[in-house]
Design an enzyme around this catalytic site. Sequence first.
Site, PDB file in Angstrom:
ATOM      1  N   ASP A 298      18.350  51.807   3.582  1.00  0.00           N
ATOM      2  CA  ASP A 298      16.904  51.698   3.756  1.00  0.00           C
ATOM      3  C   ASP A 298      16.467  50.282   3.382  1.00  0.00           C
ATOM      4  O   ASP A 298      16.941  49.701   2.401  1.00  0.00           O
ATOM      5  CB  ASP A 298      16.197  52.731   2.876  1.00  0.00           C
ATOM      6  CG  ASP A 298      14.755  52.960   3.307  1.00  0.00           C
ATOM      7  OD1 ASP A 298      14.433  54.071   3.750  1.00  0.00           O
ATOM      8  OD2 ASP A 298      13.937  52.007   3.188  1.00  0.00           O
TER       9      ASP A 298
ATOM     10  N   GLY B 171       4.756  61.924   4.686  1.00  0.00           N
ATOM     11  CA  GLY B 171       5.318  60.590   4.479  1.00  0.00           C
ATOM     12  C   GLY B 171       6.229  60.109   5.585  1.00  0.00           C
ATOM     13  O   GLY B 171       6.839  59.054   5.450  1.00  0.00           O
ATOM     14  N   GLN B 172       6.334  60.875   6.691  1.00  0.00           N
ATOM     15  CA  GLN B 172       7.193  60.385   7.786  1.00  0.00           C
ATOM     16  C   GLN B 172       6.502  59.208   8.473  1.00  0.00           C
ATOM     17  O   GLN B 172       5.345  59.293   8.878  1.00  0.00           O
ATOM     18  CB  GLN B 172       7.474  61.496   8.809  1.00  0.00           C
ATOM     19  CG  GLN B 172       8.478  61.048   9.874  1.00  0.00           C
ATOM     20  CD  GLN B 172       8.860  62.161  10.862  1.00  0.00           C
ATOM     21  OE1 GLN B 172       8.276  63.247  10.846  1.00  0.00           O
ATOM     22  NE2 GLN B 172       9.831  61.879  11.708  1.00  0.00           N
TER      23      GLN B 172
ATOM     24  N   HIS C 191      15.549  61.576  10.523  1.00  0.00           N
ATOM     25  CA  HIS C 191      16.457  60.863   9.633  1.00  0.00           C
ATOM     26  C   HIS C 191      16.507  61.560   8.292  1.00  0.00           C
ATOM     27  O   HIS C 191      15.499  61.992   7.754  1.00  0.00           O
ATOM     28  CB  HIS C 191      16.039  59.396   9.461  1.00  0.00           C
ATOM     29  CG  HIS C 191      14.607  59.211   9.084  1.00  0.00           C
ATOM     30  ND1 HIS C 191      13.566  59.293   9.983  1.00  0.00           N
ATOM     31  CD2 HIS C 191      14.038  58.948   7.871  1.00  0.00           C
ATOM     32  CE1 HIS C 191      12.421  59.076   9.358  1.00  0.00           C
ATOM     33  NE2 HIS C 191      12.679  58.877   8.070  1.00  0.00           N
TER      34      HIS C 191
END
Length: 134
Positions: free
Chosen positions: A52, A113-114, A120
Amino acid sequence: MQVLQQWRLFAPCSRYGNYVALDPNCLFCKIINGDIPAHIVFRNENVVAFNDIVPQAPTHVLIVPTLHVENAAGLAKMSPTLTADLFVAAGEIAATNGLTGYRTVFNTGAEAGQSVFHAHLHLLGGRGLAWPPG
Ligand code: 5GP
Ligand code: ZN
């Protein structure tokens, strides 16, 4: 067909015939396709995993299917086996990183929160993780 000439729309994926569509407007499809750089930590024909860009833990890896689908439920509907592949990859990446405990999370929808609408699985570890999450 113009788009096809400019961008490889397809990635190999053995379980879905020869090729499965990616979305040329999707950030993670671009990473899968190699058009945007990422630190790839795991790759096979069905799964790509990369660090990330804003890590929330010492290990924070995003594990994605090599086909474009918006969220985890859509992926599970399309293929339970590919959904399982993400968790198998998570276990292998965790073992490689020496993690004895870790968290796996799918955010679904902006409210949860996507922010990238290509399914993923977050793999987080390497520090204590509180519960409940924020
Ligand atoms: P979400 O918020 O959709 O559950 O997770 C999306 C994740 O993608 C976020 O944790 C965010 O930091 C990460 N991210 C956003 N843009 C990029 C990028 O360009 N490269 C990488 N490696 N990660 C990204
Ligand atoms: Zn995508």
